[in-house]
Scaffold this motif. Sequence first.
Motif, PDB file in Angstrom:
ATOM      1  N   GLY A 151      40.415  21.814 -39.241  1.00 61.55           N
ATOM      2  CA  GLY A 151      40.971  20.943 -38.201  1.00 61.55           C
ATOM      3  C   GLY A 151      39.835  20.256 -37.459  1.00 61.55           C
ATOM      4  N   LYS A 152      40.194  19.375 -36.501  1.00 59.93           N
ATOM      5  CA  LYS A 152      39.167  18.669 -35.728  1.00 59.93           C
ATOM      6  C   LYS A 152      39.141  19.226 -34.320  1.00 59.93           C
ATOM      7  CE  LYS A 152      39.860  14.184 -37.942  1.00 59.93           C
ATOM      8  NZ  LYS A 152      40.863  13.144 -37.851  1.00 59.93           N
ATOM      9  N   GLU A 153      37.958  19.168 -33.721  1.00 63.05           N
ATOM     10  CA  GLU A 153      37.872  19.508 -32.298  1.00 63.05           C
ATOM     11  C   GLU A 153      37.253  18.311 -31.598  1.00 63.05           C
ATOM     12  OE1 GLU A 153      35.822  22.716 -29.279  1.00 63.05           O
ATOM     13  OE2 GLU A 153      36.553  23.401 -31.214  1.00 63.05           O
ATOM     14  N   GLU A 154      37.941  17.783 -30.609  1.00 64.56           N
ATOM     15  CA  GLU A 154      37.425  16.591 -29.921  1.00 64.56           C
ATOM     16  C   GLU A 154      37.980  16.540 -28.500  1.00 64.56           C
ATOM     17  OE1 GLU A 154      38.857  13.496 -32.518  1.00 64.56           O
ATOM     18  OE2 GLU A 154      40.925  13.724 -31.856  1.00 64.56           O
ATOM     19  N   TRP A 155      37.227  15.859 -27.646  1.00 66.74           N
ATOM     20  CA  TRP A 155      37.693  15.645 -26.265  1.00 66.74           C
ATOM     21  C   TRP A 155      38.376  14.288 -26.205  1.00 66.74           C
ATOM     22  CZ3 TRP A 155      37.711  18.850 -22.074  1.00 66.74           C
ATOM     23  CH2 TRP A 155      36.990  20.045 -22.188  1.00 66.74           C
ATOM     24  N   ASN A 156      39.577  14.281 -25.658  1.00 63.21           N
ATOM     25  CA  ASN A 156      40.306  13.024 -25.492  1.00 63.21           C
ATOM     26  C   ASN A 156      40.721  12.851 -24.036  1.00 63.21           C
ATOM     27  OD1 ASN A 156      40.434  11.989 -28.235  1.00 63.21           O
ATOM     28  ND2 ASN A 156      41.679  13.778 -28.687  1.00 63.21           N
ATOM     29  N   VAL A 157      40.933  11.598 -23.690  1.00 61.16           N
ATOM     30  CA  VAL A 157      41.371  11.269 -22.335  1.00 61.16           C
ATOM     31  C   VAL A 157      42.758  10.641 -22.419  1.00 61.16           C
ATOM     32  CG1 VAL A 157      40.990   9.595 -20.475  1.00 61.16           C
ATOM     33  CG2 VAL A 157      39.089  10.980 -21.300  1.00 61.16           C
ATOM     34  N   LEU A 158      43.652  11.070 -21.543  1.00 58.96           N
ATOM     35  CA  LEU A 158      44.950  10.414 -21.393  1.00 58.96           C
ATOM     36  C   LEU A 158      44.952   9.766 -20.013  1.00 58.96           C
ATOM     37  CD1 LEU A 158      47.277  13.231 -22.810  1.00 58.96           C
ATOM     38  CD2 LEU A 158      46.519  11.157 -23.971  1.00 58.96           C
ATOM     39  N   GLU A 159      45.250   8.480 -20.010  1.00 60.31           N
ATOM     40  CA  GLU A 159      45.131   7.717 -18.766  1.00 60.31           C
ATOM     41  C   GLU A 159      46.416   6.922 -18.573  1.00 60.31           C
ATOM     42  OE1 GLU A 159      41.268   5.699 -18.313  1.00 60.31           O
ATOM     43  OE2 GLU A 159      42.445   3.882 -18.116  1.00 60.31           O
ATOM     44  N   LEU A 160      46.968   7.013 -17.386  1.00 59.29           N
ATOM     45  CA  LEU A 160      48.232   6.320 -17.106  1.00 59.29           C
ATOM     46  C   LEU A 160      47.960   4.994 -16.421  1.00 59.29           C
ATOM     47  CD1 LEU A 160      51.340   6.227 -16.825  1.00 59.29           C
ATOM     48  CD2 LEU A 160      51.103   7.543 -14.740  1.00 59.29           C
ATOM     49  N   LYS A 161      48.573   3.948 -16.955  1.00 56.13           N
ATOM     50  CA  LYS A 161      48.563   2.673 -16.237  1.00 56.13           C
ATOM     51  C   LYS A 161      50.025   2.400 -15.887  1.00 56.13           C
ATOM     52  CE  LYS A 161      44.478   0.692 -18.251  1.00 56.13           C
ATOM     53  NZ  LYS A 161      43.880  -0.487 -18.856  1.00 56.13           N
ATOM     54  N   VAL A 162      50.311   2.327 -14.618  1.00 58.51           N
ATOM     55  CA  VAL A 162      51.700   2.216 -14.176  1.00 58.51           C
ATOM     56  C   VAL A 162      52.332   0.945 -14.737  1.00 58.51           C
ATOM     57  CG1 VAL A 162      53.150   1.922 -12.149  1.00 58.51           C
ATOM     58  CG2 VAL A 162      51.239   3.507 -12.066  1.00 58.51           C
ATOM     59  N   LEU A 163      53.538   1.100 -15.291  1.00 58.82           N
ATOM     60  CA  LEU A 163      54.273  -0.054 -15.806  1.00 58.82           C
ATOM     61  C   LEU A 163      55.234  -0.518 -14.718  1.00 58.82           C
ATOM     62  CD1 LEU A 163      55.246   1.517 -19.224  1.00 58.82           C
ATOM     63  CD2 LEU A 163      53.718  -0.415 -18.951  1.00 58.82           C
ATOM     64  N   ALA A 164      55.026  -1.687 -14.198  1.00 52.32           N
ATOM     65  CA  ALA A 164      55.950  -2.190 -13.183  1.00 52.32           C
ATOM     66  C   ALA A 164      56.097  -3.692 -13.366  1.00 52.32           C
ATOM     67  CB  ALA A 164      55.429  -1.868 -11.781  1.00 52.32           C
ATOM     68  N   ASP A 165      57.174  -4.226 -12.800  1.00 50.80           N
ATOM     69  CA  ASP A 165      57.399  -5.669 -12.919  1.00 50.80           C
ATOM     70  C   ASP A 165      56.568  -6.443 -11.909  1.00 50.80           C
ATOM     71  OD1 ASP A 165      59.501  -5.401 -14.904  1.00 50.80           O
ATOM     72  OD2 ASP A 165      60.685  -4.550 -13.280  1.00 50.80           O
ATOM     73  N   VAL A 166      56.393  -5.849 -10.722  1.00 56.77           N
ATOM     74  CA  VAL A 166      55.661  -6.533  -9.647  1.00 56.77           C
ATOM     75  C   VAL A 166      54.600  -5.582  -9.104  1.00 56.77           C
ATOM     76  CG1 VAL A 166      55.847  -7.573  -7.345  1.00 56.77           C
ATOM     77  CG2 VAL A 166      57.712  -7.837  -8.993  1.00 56.77           C
TER      78      VAL A 166
END
Length: 332
Positions: A151-166
């Motif tokens: 298997g693989k071992e790696e560091w990943n980042v999860l980043e939220l960008k808010v989805l909005a209309d305005v």
Amino acid sequence: MSQGSNFVDYVKICCRSGNGGAGSAHLHRDKHTATGGPDGGDGGRGGHIIVKGNAQLWTMLHLKFRKHVIAESGGSGGSSTSTGKSGKDEILEVPLGTIAKNAETGEVLFEITKDGETKILTEGGRGGLGNWHFKSATQQTPRFAQPGEPGKEEWNVLELKVLADVGLVGFPNAGKSTLLSVVSAAKPEIADYAFTTLVPNLGIVAYRGNKSFVMADIPGIIEGASAGKGLGFRFLRHIERNSVLLFMIPADTNRTLTQEYEILLNELQEYNPELMQKPRVLAVTKADLLDEELQQEMKSELPKNIPAVFISSVQQKGLMELKDLLWKAINS
């Protein structure tokens, strides 16, 4: 716990996918056959680490303390060409608008935008082939099989960008939180000092005929935010995802309306020139401080080429007109 401490829009996780199972080097035997041909099955694949969109989530708080995610390894192949069991996948549920990146290189791997959408973040190792694959005219009874792929071992980042209309754009104290609390059911913390809003607040704004749109109060931009000053970068990235930008300038600003607008625009331009393509609307807030004469005078100071409206969230003046302008911009 305030919403501020519950709102997590960035997590870094060490992902370890499962090893593939080893192939089997079994030779067929039964009561009639002492040494038959090869019938060793393939190893099962190692478990993947999978990211899945969940429209019910607003934050990644539930992942904040999961520093290591380890998927199961695949099982070894068996006799009678039976394949080993696949390792169990680990599934990380995330809000819509989450981007996955490789932590070392910063490369964007994918983005999750739909409910139920799944993408493999770290792939499990493939299972090894059993010995029956290696049978040939010259080699009737191969006694070897492939080991599984690690298997693989790696560091990943999860980043939220808010989805909005305005998305609301303005300096601290431009009245963004107050507007959001008046036009939607959101209850942002409101106080009269800079950086009250440390996380984006989302609100659903009801519009005519049972329609609605999502408004995000993005923490105040300050001059120099695009250079990473203050909390700049983390906030500006939320603006990238809004389809319309509502610029908010308070009536009691000590600059002219055009000057303040130009400074805000410059921050966005410096951060990401593509933001300049988005439709814009301008609201002059705290209009309850102006008499009719002063308001007429300020109208002549308005920047050109942008629909503008004077509003007072406190007195709820101009809000319907503002919603009309926003709806038109969202759907243009």
